[in-house]
Design a protein around this motif. Structure first.
Motif, PDB file in Angstrom:
ATOM      1  N   TYR A  90      68.767  43.307  -5.094  1.00 49.54           N
ATOM      2  CA  TYR A  90      68.448  42.119  -4.307  1.00 49.54           C
ATOM      3  C   TYR A  90      69.312  42.121  -3.054  1.00 49.54           C
ATOM      4  O   TYR A  90      70.264  42.898  -2.945  1.00 49.54           O
ATOM      5  N   GLY A  91      68.977  41.238  -2.128  1.00 46.43           N
ATOM      6  CA  GLY A  91      69.801  41.134  -0.929  1.00 46.43           C
ATOM      7  C   GLY A  91      69.139  40.281   0.127  1.00 46.43           C
ATOM      8  O   GLY A  91      67.984  39.851  -0.015  1.00 46.43           O
ATOM      9  N   ALA A  92      69.862  40.035   1.193  1.00 51.70           N
ATOM     10  CA  ALA A  92      69.347  39.247   2.307  1.00 51.70           C
ATOM     11  C   ALA A  92      68.094  39.898   2.861  1.00 51.70           C
ATOM     12  O   ALA A  92      68.050  41.118   3.065  1.00 51.70           O
ATOM     13  N   GLY A  93      67.068  39.105   3.096  1.00 45.19           N
ATOM     14  CA  GLY A  93      65.821  39.620   3.631  1.00 45.19           C
ATOM     15  C   GLY A  93      64.867  40.168   2.602  1.00 45.19           C
ATOM     16  O   GLY A  93      63.786  40.650   2.951  1.00 45.19           O
ATOM     17  N   ASP A  94      65.209  40.077   1.327  1.00 45.56           N
ATOM     18  CA  ASP A  94      64.345  40.586   0.257  1.00 45.56           C
ATOM     19  C   ASP A  94      63.229  39.582  -0.003  1.00 45.56           C
ATOM     20  O   ASP A  94      63.484  38.459  -0.436  1.00 45.56           O
ATOM     21  N   VAL A 146      62.329  37.244  -9.370  1.00 43.01           N
ATOM     22  CA  VAL A 146      62.784  35.949  -9.864  1.00 43.01           C
ATOM     23  C   VAL A 146      63.663  35.222  -8.850  1.00 43.01           C
ATOM     24  O   VAL A 146      63.605  33.982  -8.739  1.00 43.01           O
ATOM     25  N   LEU A 147      64.477  35.931  -8.072  1.00 41.92           N
ATOM     26  CA  LEU A 147      65.340  35.234  -7.123  1.00 41.92           C
ATOM     27  C   LEU A 147      64.541  34.513  -6.054  1.00 41.92           C
ATOM     28  O   LEU A 147      64.935  33.443  -5.589  1.00 41.92           O
ATOM     29  N   ASN A 148      63.402  35.084  -5.654  1.00 37.75           N
ATOM     30  CA  ASN A 148      62.586  34.373  -4.671  1.00 37.75           C
ATOM     31  C   ASN A 148      61.906  33.156  -5.284  1.00 37.75           C
ATOM     32  O   ASN A 148      61.632  32.175  -4.576  1.00 37.75           O
ATOM     33  N   LEU A 149      61.651  33.174  -6.584  1.00 42.18           N
ATOM     34  CA  LEU A 149      61.170  31.964  -7.250  1.00 42.18           C
ATOM     35  C   LEU A 149      62.252  30.886  -7.218  1.00 42.18           C
ATOM     36  O   LEU A 149      61.972  29.713  -6.933  1.00 42.18           O
ATOM     37  N   LEU A 150      63.498  31.273  -7.507  1.00 44.69           N
ATOM     38  CA  LEU A 150      64.595  30.307  -7.464  1.00 44.69           C
ATOM     39  C   LEU A 150      64.802  29.778  -6.044  1.00 44.69           C
ATOM     40  O   LEU A 150      65.057  28.574  -5.859  1.00 44.69           O
ATOM     41  N   LEU A 192      74.379  35.988  -3.857  1.00 52.47           N
ATOM     42  CA  LEU A 192      73.363  34.937  -3.894  1.00 52.47           C
ATOM     43  C   LEU A 192      73.448  34.048  -2.662  1.00 52.47           C
ATOM     44  O   LEU A 192      72.414  33.602  -2.120  1.00 52.47           O
ATOM     45  N   ALA A 193      74.655  33.802  -2.178  1.00 52.45           N
ATOM     46  CA  ALA A 193      74.816  33.012  -0.951  1.00 52.45           C
ATOM     47  C   ALA A 193      74.199  33.739   0.243  1.00 52.45           C
ATOM     48  O   ALA A 193      73.504  33.125   1.078  1.00 52.45           O
ATOM     49  N   LEU A 194      74.421  35.041   0.336  1.00 52.29           N
ATOM     50  CA  LEU A 194      73.835  35.812   1.428  1.00 52.29           C
ATOM     51  C   LEU A 194      72.314  35.836   1.323  1.00 52.29           C
ATOM     52  O   LEU A 194      71.602  35.723   2.321  1.00 52.29           O
ATOM     53  N   PHE A 195      71.822  35.990   0.107  1.00 57.97           N
ATOM     54  CA  PHE A 195      70.380  36.002  -0.113  1.00 57.97           C
ATOM     55  C   PHE A 195      69.766  34.656   0.262  1.00 57.97           C
ATOM     56  O   PHE A 195      68.732  34.592   0.953  1.00 57.97           O
ATOM     57  N   HIS A 196      70.385  33.570  -0.160  1.00 57.56           N
ATOM     58  CA  HIS A 196      69.808  32.251   0.077  1.00 57.56           C
ATOM     59  C   HIS A 196      69.825  31.893   1.565  1.00 57.56           C
ATOM     60  O   HIS A 196      68.895  31.239   2.054  1.00 57.56           O
TER      61      HIS A 196
END
Length: 300
Positions: A171-175, A180-184, A294-298
């Protein structure tokens, strides 16, 4: 990178999240990168073509792929192209075999024909359901394992040197992949609700920059590994229950997540405990903790 490291690479799967990120990292590190794409694949995630980045379109034939390999003349091939399906339907068989076995075998045939010997291959932890040496979770994982068996022929007969990295969840920024993380993220952003499984399955998340570090270390190892064919798991080493990951995501995002835990069943052959009998890439450790990642992803 050491001074002796290869500086010209061919990358497959560069239209995907991990492949595009690898291309950008290689370019930033001064590599000349040749990208191999299907004629229909998008280049939206890639920088513009330049003397350092050349895009080759594959028409599906072995002979044309040999021509591309000869023109690109890479010192190493990073093979990330695949078709991922968590579960397949009968109409998916041809696509899975073509993407994960036919194309992959064409690729190493072209390497053998052109004297290209170094390959960093990509596998999956899902080849090892219930931590077994061979027990694919799904047909996708079975095709990845089958290609590893085909690779042995090219190692023995044509002298290929191979490292296979078996990835866990990346996972990562821009994914933007439908994971599941994009659902969250959607739940945090729009306040909607979602029925999910009971959430006790352990999930092993590795941030993209750490994944790229593993690919580059694997490339370096091709020159020094005692065996011509090695495989490693790329794991955080700290899998967490999906429920805990969701709680951490809510904390990081500052938004409550409206999840109905147990609102849907676990899928067939759900991986409750990830593969843990892997060997790690020598010299590699993940550097980005889950809260930071997760902070970078969000925020992206």
């Amino acid at each position: 990178m050491s001074a002796a490291a290869p500086r010209r690479a061919l990358v497959t799967g560069a239209s995907g999240f991990v492949g595009a990120a690898l291309v950008r990292r290689l370019l930033a590190d001064g590599w000349e990168v040749h990208v191999l794409l299907r004629e229909s694949s998008s280049t939206d995630g890639l920088p513009a073509a330049s003397p350092q980045l050349q895009v080759h379109r594959h028409d599906g034939s072995t002979l044309q792929l040999i021509d591309i390999m000869r023109v690109a003349a890479p010192q190493v091939v990073f093979h990330l192209a695949s078709l991922f399906l968590a579960a397949h339907q009968p109409q998916d068989i041809e696509r899975l075999i073509n993407a994960n076995l036919l194309f992959s075998t064409q690729l190493v045939e072209a390497m053998a024909a052109c004297g290209v010997r170094k390959l960093v291959n990509t596998g999956t932890s899902w080849e090892h359901y219930q931590d077994q040496a061979y027990n694919p979770v799904c047909l996708y994982a079975a095709t990845k394992a089958a290609f590893t068996a085909l690779l042995r022929y090219y190692v023995e007969v044509h002298g290929l040197r191979v490292v296979t990295l078996k990835l866990f969840d990346t996972y990562g920024a821009g994914d933007t992949r439908p994971k599941v993380l994009n659902l969250l993220k959607r739940l945090a952003n729009d306040g909607s609700s979602l029925a999910m499984s009971p959430g006790e399955q352990l999930v092993d998340l590795v941030y993209i920059e750490d994944v790229l570090d593993a690919f580059l270390l694997a490339c370096q190892q091709l020159d020094t590994q005692p065996q011509p064919m090695e495989e490693y798991g790329v794991s955080s080493g700290q899998p967490l229950p999906l429920k805990d990951i969701a709680a951490l995501y809510a904390q990081v995002s500052g938004k409550p997540l409206n999840i109905e835990w147990g609102g849907r069943p676990y899928r067939e052959r759900e991986v409750m405990v990830p593969w843990h009998s892997y060997r790690g890439v020598p010299g590699w450790q993940p550097r980005v903790g889950l809260a930071q990642g997760l902070a970078l992803f969000h925020a992206a």
